[in-house]
Write an enzyme that holds these catalytic residues in place. Structure first.
Site, PDB file in Angstrom:
ATOM      1  CG  HIS A  75      -3.183  -2.437  -2.680  1.00  0.00           C
ATOM      2  ND1 HIS A  75      -2.027  -3.603  -3.222  1.00  0.00           N
ATOM      3  CD2 HIS A  75      -2.047  -1.828  -1.230  1.00  0.00           C
ATOM      4  CE1 HIS A  75      -1.118  -3.178  -2.589  1.00  0.00           C
ATOM      5  NE2 HIS A  75      -1.112  -3.069  -1.028  1.00  0.00           N
ATOM      6  CG  ASP A  77      -1.120  -3.712  -6.578  1.00  0.00           C
ATOM      7  OD1 ASP A  77      -1.758  -3.432  -6.282  1.00  0.00           O
ATOM      8  OD2 ASP A  77       0.557  -3.435  -6.919  1.00  0.00           O
ATOM      9  CG  ASP A 114       1.132  -5.647   1.034  1.00  0.00           C
ATOM     10  OD1 ASP A 114       0.174  -5.237   0.654  1.00  0.00           O
ATOM     11  OD2 ASP A 114       2.367  -6.071   1.313  1.00  0.00           O
ATOM     12  CD  GLU A 144       1.301  -0.348  -2.448  1.00  0.00           C
ATOM     13  OE1 GLU A 144       1.474   0.837  -1.077  1.00  0.00           O
ATOM     14  OE2 GLU A 144       1.024  -1.081  -2.728  1.00  0.00           O
TER      15      GLU A 144
END
Length: 483
Positions: A75, A77, A114, A144
């Protein structure tokens, strides 16, 4: 040392490029532009969809065209969290990275590994022509961390594959085959300000420097919730003495355990010394309670402040403090199906005061949808009793484990041969997009894995350098075996 000096060089160079792009959840215009431009620069086929997902594709290594089609997914973001004393604008500023021994971290902010590391790994696969693999599509989804806009909005045919490798897990040696679903409960309390009394002594009461962290992965570690603990203090003080509450602000994101909370509190002048003494006693008590779970240097302090013009009316303030103190928070139940797995949890994520109201946001997670809904309804019942308007947002389904997954068997064999020990096959008490992908592409075979990341969703987030090298070996070996 710069992160571009680290090995494997290709994946760290891609990650370095990502750190320069502002990409907080719901503000991904620059990230989408970067990905599309990056694909064009490297001659990689690229498409976007209506919600902002980006898909890049790479044909199979010659001779492997009939291999299973693999989707690599991450993802775009990142969680935008920073220390209270850090000046950083996540909409414009790049992340400053620091190499510290075996770890890469950021300077006072979340690192964005992340899921920047998962995106970087997919980009590195697209660039590396030495790899052996079947047909590959790389899917970079949006939002996400909150809303799951990309996975929810994924249209039929935008990506097509037989196997999906989700690159959004945070512990090397762990193969994830299931995850919890979630829901966000938003409680809006009407708040009309009244004139502040002139005869009070005012304090800024501050609880700061708790560890915080991921509200799924780290909810079971016994860390403090700054919002609830500050309201605990106010409730206990208010049980014996009068006070006025002018403002309260704590936490930021639904999926992050709140690290700090601030309140502007007025007490009677003849009670000021007692108030300061009680703050000190409460601080000592918190340090004893969280001795092994929290940063040893967290603060619970009160400092003199200027008198405000207005305060929250007393009835609303009392009801708010009581509800936040009483709100379910932390682990709410353990799984009976998977030993050691948290089944259900609640994160009292934030308290904010936009004009004319107070907004309390609470995030539920569970591997059992009915339990997720039960906890959300309990929060709703509690806050409706104090006059709040309560709504539910961003509900998403869990991902049911499939122990017979074919790609799981391939990954287990690869891991044991590469590293000499068995990986742990687990379900997570965290939200991944995989359940939504399975709804849209029934029959898709999926696992999730990644390098070791610590303290994600907090300014202490860091990525383990040796594990990134192992992650790359593992990913590329799985692709070879599937081909």
């Amino acid at each position: 040392m710069k992160i571009t000096d680290l090995q494997p060089k290709l994946i760290w160079e891609c990650f370095d490029e990502i750190t320069k792009v502002p990409r907080p959840t719901f503000h991904l215009e620059k990230m989408k532009e970067f990905l599309v431009g990056w694909a064009d620069k490297h001659g990689i086929a690229c498409q976007t969809d209506a919600v902002g997902n980006v898909m890049m594709s790479k044909p199979a290594t010659p001779g492997h065209e009939n291999a299973p089609r693999v989707i690599l997914q991450g993802h775009q973001d990142m969680v935008a969290e920073k220390r209270g004393d850090k000046v950083h604008d996540f909409l414009t500023d790049p992340i400053t990275t620091i190499v510290d021994g075996d770890w890469v971290k950021a300077d006072g902010t979340t690192l964005g590994a992340d899921n920047g590391m998962g995106c970087a790994a997919a980009m590195a696969v697209l660039l590396d022509d030495t790899l052996v693999h079947g047909p590959i599509q790389c899917l970079f989804t949006v939002d996400e961390e909150q809303g799951l806009t990309g996975a929810n909005g994924l249209q039929s045919g935008f990506v097509e594959g037989d196997i999906l490798l989700n690159l959004d897990s945070e512990e090397h040696g762990q193969l994830v085959i299931g995850c919890a679903g979630g829901k966000i409960t938003v409680c809006e309390i009407p708040c009309e300000k009244v004139a502040a009394p002139a005869d009070l002594v005012w304090y800024e009461v501050k609880l700061d420097h708790f560890k915080g962290g991921h509200s799924g992965m780290e909810i079971g570690l016994g860390r403090g919730n700054a919002n609830q603990q500050l309201c605990r203090f106010l409730w206990e003080w208010g049980a014996v003495e009068k006070y006025a509450l002018a403002s309260i602000d704590g936490g930021n994101l639904a999926n992050a355990i709140p690290r700090e909370c601030h309140a502007l509190v007025g007490v009677q002048a003849d009670k000021a010394v007692k108030f300061e003494e009680e703050v000190k006693k409460f601080s000592d008590m918190l340090h004893a309670e969280f001795l092994l779970a929290e940063n040893p240097d967290f603060e619970f302090v009160a400092s003199k402040a200027e008198m405000p013009a207005e305060i929250i009316d007393d009835a609303t303030a009392r009801r708010l403090v009581a509800a936040v103190f009483a709100c379910p928070n932390g682990v709410q139940g353990m799984s009976r199906a998977v030993e050691g797995l948290i089944e259900t949890s609640d994160n009292l994520a934030s308290i904010k005061m936009p004009e004319g109201k107070i907004v309390v946001t609470v995030h539920q997670r569970s591997s059992v949808d009915s339990r997720r809904d039960e906890i959300a309804d309990r929060v709703k019942a509690l806050f409706e009793m104090i006059g709040a308007e309560v709504k539910f947002e961003d509900a998403y389904v869990g991902w049911a484990p499939n122990p017979e997954s074919k790609v799981l068997k391939v990954a287990e064999a690869s891991f044991k041969e590469l590293f000499g020990y068995e990986p742990r096959v687990e379900a997570l008490h965290a939200g991944l997009e995989c359940g939504l992908f399975l709804e849209k592409m029934p029959g898709l075979d999926m696992i999730s894995f990644g390098p070791t990341l610590k303290d994600i969703h907090s300014p202490s987030e860091k990525a383990n350098i040796p594990s990134v090298a192992d992650f790359w070996k593992f990913l590329t070996d799985i692709l070879r075996r599937l081909a």
